[in-house]
Design an enzyme around this catalytic site. Structure first.
Site, mmCIF file in Angstrom:
data_model
loop_
_atom_site.group_PDB
_atom_site.id
_atom_site.type_symbol
_atom_site.label_atom_id
_atom_site.label_comp_id
_atom_site.label_asym_id
_atom_site.label_seq_id
_atom_site.Cartn_x
_atom_site.Cartn_y
_atom_site.Cartn_z
ATOM 1 N N ASP A 1 10.573 -11.691 -1.565
ATOM 2 C CA ASP A 1 10.545 -13.173 -1.427
ATOM 3 C C ASP A 1 9.768 -13.484 -0.218
ATOM 4 O O ASP A 1 9.359 -12.761 0.566
ATOM 5 C CB ASP A 1 11.919 -13.625 -1.328
ATOM 6 C CG ASP A 1 12.136 -15.100 -1.666
ATOM 7 O OD1 ASP A 1 13.196 -15.390 -2.178
ATOM 8 O OD2 ASP A 1 11.012 -15.784 -1.486
ATOM 9 N N GLU B 1 17.254 -24.620 -1.396
ATOM 10 C CA GLU B 1 17.624 -23.387 -0.590
ATOM 11 C C GLU B 1 18.781 -23.811 0.331
ATOM 12 O O GLU B 1 19.672 -24.579 0.096
ATOM 13 C CB GLU B 1 16.601 -22.704 0.015
ATOM 14 C CG GLU B 1 15.548 -22.451 -1.442
ATOM 15 C CD GLU B 1 14.265 -21.460 -0.770
ATOM 16 O OE1 GLU B 1 13.103 -21.571 -1.089
ATOM 17 O OE2 GLU B 1 14.662 -20.697 -0.194
HETATM 18 C C1 GLC Z 1 11.248 -18.914 -1.452
HETATM 19 C C2 GLC Z 1 12.464 -18.911 -2.399
HETATM 20 C C3 GLC Z 1 12.024 -18.159 -3.892
HETATM 21 C C4 GLC Z 1 10.288 -18.738 -4.272
HETATM 22 C C5 GLC Z 1 9.457 -18.074 -3.075
HETATM 23 C C6 GLC Z 1 8.304 -18.537 -3.258
HETATM 24 O O1 GLC Z 1 11.602 -18.962 -0.306
HETATM 25 O O2 GLC Z 1 13.413 -17.970 -2.173
HETATM 26 O O3 GLC Z 1 12.678 -18.342 -5.034
HETATM 27 O O4 GLC Z 1 9.984 -18.102 -5.459
HETATM 28 O O5 GLC Z 1 9.949 -18.473 -1.750
HETATM 29 O O6 GLC Z 1 8.260 -20.007 -3.253
#
Ligand code: GLC
Length: 752
Positions: A331, A527
């Site tokens: 991530d 988030e």
């Molecule tokens: C974020 C998320 C993830 C996402 C990634 C790219 O922090 O946790 O779900 O796909 O970054 O944007």
């Protein structure tokens, strides 16, 4: 790393026996050289006649060869720098200069939540993609880059794209076939901008609604996210790359992101391995069965161990036990978190890569990343075999996607972005996602000729109804993109729009109105910014608006636009009706379709609805008494049931209701046997029932204790003459055998 990369050349072996890729294009090279010389004022001699070149291509460039053979041929030509670059994913806006994409052999680019283009439209996104891809193709081996983005409820980064209900609403539909169609539509819009890969679907099983990502979950049980992996098939197709609109998908976030203590985003999931496997693993198992191309790891920890450092879960379980053959992506800057310090180190990179991460979403300092990763390999702390395995996985998906043959945007799909057909599908999904929780006296459906007052901060706000991940990471209130608000849907639905009055705050309402519709709930978030450790009730503006409406004496219908169940039991007795709309996206008219009866709601709760926030976490069959149970939902012809008082009786179930519980009894290569238990979950007797579910590509070969019909891959089983009558809480069951692998169907029971 020095300011310039080490001279990056294919390994000697690739140059001795076979011409490099550039030899195949002497005319182009000559033209480029002549052009360059002309620019410098030098006069170039006429370019030499192109040397005769073999018509043959290099094996990895031959689409007629099996993918594994192409992968091995290419791998054999790659330098270490080529291989390390393939494992590197960089944010588009961090690539400065853009030529670093080729100079550092970067294998993947992404757009994070706030990464955009200007002007923000499909054409510009496609042009941006093609420019980047053309840069990637200038490397000696010409390996195309793969571009990832969060298309989590439509191509939500693109202004004007069709935005579908967020996953919590799609879970309420209980319709995997519909979700598959949504996946296909999203894939067409993503492909229309050139982008190859979406970081979706989230297969999180949200167990505590305080979690800011609850709305990204299809439901609180493993069955719902498992069933909705049909989204993967919709986006990738039955075979990855089989058609130009096939887009690589991502099962995320592995593992247990929705189970953290307190619902804290990126927190700690403190449960036994048995519970982790029973609750959080099944959706990923189903995703692997469906051929998901990538898996993204979770920021969260399991019993104190970060998922990005958990070799057991990533390599032993996901890749070993489940047989996942795609690639694992970290991530956003998640590797940085492993030692608890800011920034990332070689040790953290080695830990993540050795745990099983194949591609690192750096996403910014790619030069430092490559230097450190090379250092870990040179020191023997990351085996070259691990680097090769990661490259095989990544290159396999690039070949399967058809990136080597079709590296640039297929502009025939660009016009699908925000198309009428997609918006029609989205409106269907909105209708099907509505969950009717209260309908006192059958006030709904509303008459189309009545005098109606509409209020609430989310009645005329496309940003609120779309939620987070909407033209920006956090989303925002206001006219963020094109679409139809709930109010616009209402005005379009009624006979005379002039009989609809709107005031956000409820000012001006009086007793002359037949009913008031209050569209309230949450403003956008994403988030951790959506975590609600404290109150989970309505905000002050909503409460004041509702108080004004209540004071008028006009019956109030509440439409809740939120990313989760809210703490509303205290206000519920003042409401004649309650419709959970979730986060419907751009097609708010789908809500109006239900309000006026153009569509009878049949959505059912994907999450247990708390009686109050102190119950969190509250989930199906956990022994607590919620306000509304998992799976609850009224239709326009079901008994509205008692009006829950301020201290509601346990589970105000409708008089007529039933549940269906699936159990795999046996399986064998190519087939399986299952049993479905039907329970009368209402308060009164039922005289018959039907159970339906999406067959997910399987077919029923025999069935007993029921009669069945199949249409479009969807099966409906009805009771026999002898097992239709069930007293409250009584059960019966039927069994069947079917061809194909079982999957995890989500059967839906409807009382006769
Ligand atoms: C974020 C998320 C993830 C996402 C990634 C790219 O922090 O946790 O779900 O796909 O970054 O944007």
């Amino acid at each position: 790393m020095s300011s310039r990369p080490a001279l990056l050349l294919p390994s000697p072996s690739s140059r001795s026996s076979r011409p490099s890729r550039s030899v195949r294009r002497p005319a182009l090279l000559a033209a480029l050289c002549a052009g360059a010389l002309a620019v410098t004022g030098l006069t170039a001699a006429a370019p030499p006649a192109p040397a005769a070149v073999s018509a043959a291509v290099l094996p990895y460039q031959d689409p007629a060869l099996p993918v594994p053979q192409r992968v091995e041929d290419l791998l054999g030509r790659m330098t270490l720098d080529d291989k390390l670059g393939q494992m590197t994913q960089v944010e588009k806006d961090a690539l400065v200069p853009q030529s670093d994409l080729a100079a550092y052999r970067i294998g993947s680019v992404l757009s994070g939540g706030d990464s955009t283009v200007s002007p923000n439209n499909a054409q510009t996104w496609a042009d941006t993609y093609d420019t980047l891809q053309r840069t990637a193709l200038t490397t000696p081996l010409g390996i195309p880059m793969i571009y990832g983005i969060d298309a989590v409820h439509g191509h939500n980064a693109v202004r004007g794209a069709t935005l579908f209900p967020h996953n919590i609403g799609l879970g309420a539909t209980r319709d995997p076939a519909l979700v598959q169609r949504v996946g296909r539509a999203v894939a067409e819009e993503v492909a229309g901008t050139g982008i190859d890969w979406s970081f979706a679907p989230c297969l999180c099983v949200a167990r505590n609604d305080r979690w800011g990502r609850t709305y990204e979950s299809f439901g609180e049980t493993p069955e719902l996210p498992s069933a909705m992996t049909s989204f993967i098939t919709g986006m990738q197709g039955d075979t990855l790359g089989a058609d130009p609109a096939s887009v690589l998908t991502t099962a995320k976030h592995y593992l247990g992101d929705g189970g953290t203590t307190g619902g804290v985003d990126q927190g700690n999931t403190q449960i036994s391995e048995a519970e982790l496997r029973a609750v959080h693993l099944p959706p990923f198992k189903e995703a692997v069965r469906r051929g998901v191309g990538s898996v993204m790891l979770s920021y969260s920890s399991w019993n104190g161990v970060r998922s990005h450092a958990n070799r057991y879960l990533v390599t032993d379980v996901l890749k070993g036990e489940l047989g996942f053959t795609g690639f694992v992506v970290s991530d956003w800057a998640a590797v940085d978190q492993l030692d608890g310090q800011t920034g990332f180190t070689g040790a953290e990179i080695a830990t993540a890569v050795n745990a099983g991460v194949d591609m690192v979403m750096v996403p910014h300092d790619y030069k430092k990343f490559l230097t450190l990763l090379r250092g870990e390999v040179s020191a023997g702390r990351v085996p070259l075999a691990r680097i090769d395995d990661a490259n095989r996985r990544i290159l396999t998906k690039k070949f399967q996607l058809g990136l080597f043959e079709r590296p640039l945007t297929d502009r025939s799909y660009t016009s699908t972005v925000g198309s009428a057909a997609h918006r029609t599908l989205a409106r269907q999904a909105v209708r099907a996602s509505q969950v009717l929780l209260k309908n006192d006296g059958g006030i709904l459906p509303l008459p189309k000729n009545g005098k109606l007052f509409v209020a609430g901060k989310s009645a005329d706000d496309i940003g609120n109804q779309s939620g987070g991940w909407t033209v920006g990471w956090q989303g925002r209130s206001g006219a963020v993109t094109e679409g139809t608000t709930v109010l616009q849907g209402i005005r379009a639905a009624v006979a005379d729009p002039s009989r609809v009055t709107y005031d956000r705050y409820g000012n001006g309402i009086d007793g002359s109105y037949g009913a008031a519709v209050a569209v309230v709930g949450e403003t956008p978030y994403a988030e951790m910014r959506g975590d609600r450790p404290g109150s989970m009730g309505l905000d002050q503006e909503d409460l004041q608006t509702l108080a004004r409406l209540k004071a008028s004496g006009v019956p109030v219908v509440v439409v809740l636009v939120s990313g989760r169940p809210l703490d509303i039991a205290a206000q519920l007795p003042d409401w004649k009706a309650l419709l959970a709309a979730w986060l419907p996206g751009t097609e708010g008219a789908g809500v109006a379709d239900v309000l006026f009866g153009d569509f009878s709601p049949f959505g059912r709760l994907p999450m247990t609805w708390m009686r109050d926030a102190s119950q969190q976490p509250v989930n199906d069959a956990d022994g607590k008494t919620p306000l509304f149970r998992y799976g609850y939902g009224l239709t326009y012809d079901s008994d509205p049931g008692p009006d829950p008082d301020p201290d509601p009786d346990p589970e105000p179930s409708p008089a007529k209701a039933c549940t269906a519980t699936y159990k795999l009894v046996n399986s064998w290569p190519g087939g399986h046997q299952a049993e479905v238990t039907v329970k009368n979950s209402g308060t009164g007797p039922i005289t018959g029932w039907s159970v339906d579910w999406d067959l997910g590509g399987t077919s029923v070969t025999s069935l007993w204790n029921g009669t069945h019909t199949v249409t479009d891959g969807h099966v409906t089983v009805r009771n026999t003459a002898s097992n239709g009558s069930l007293a409250a809480s009584a059960t019966t069951s039927f069994g069947y055998t079917a061809s194909g692998t079982a999957g995890t169907p989500a059967p839906r029971c409807t009382p006769a």
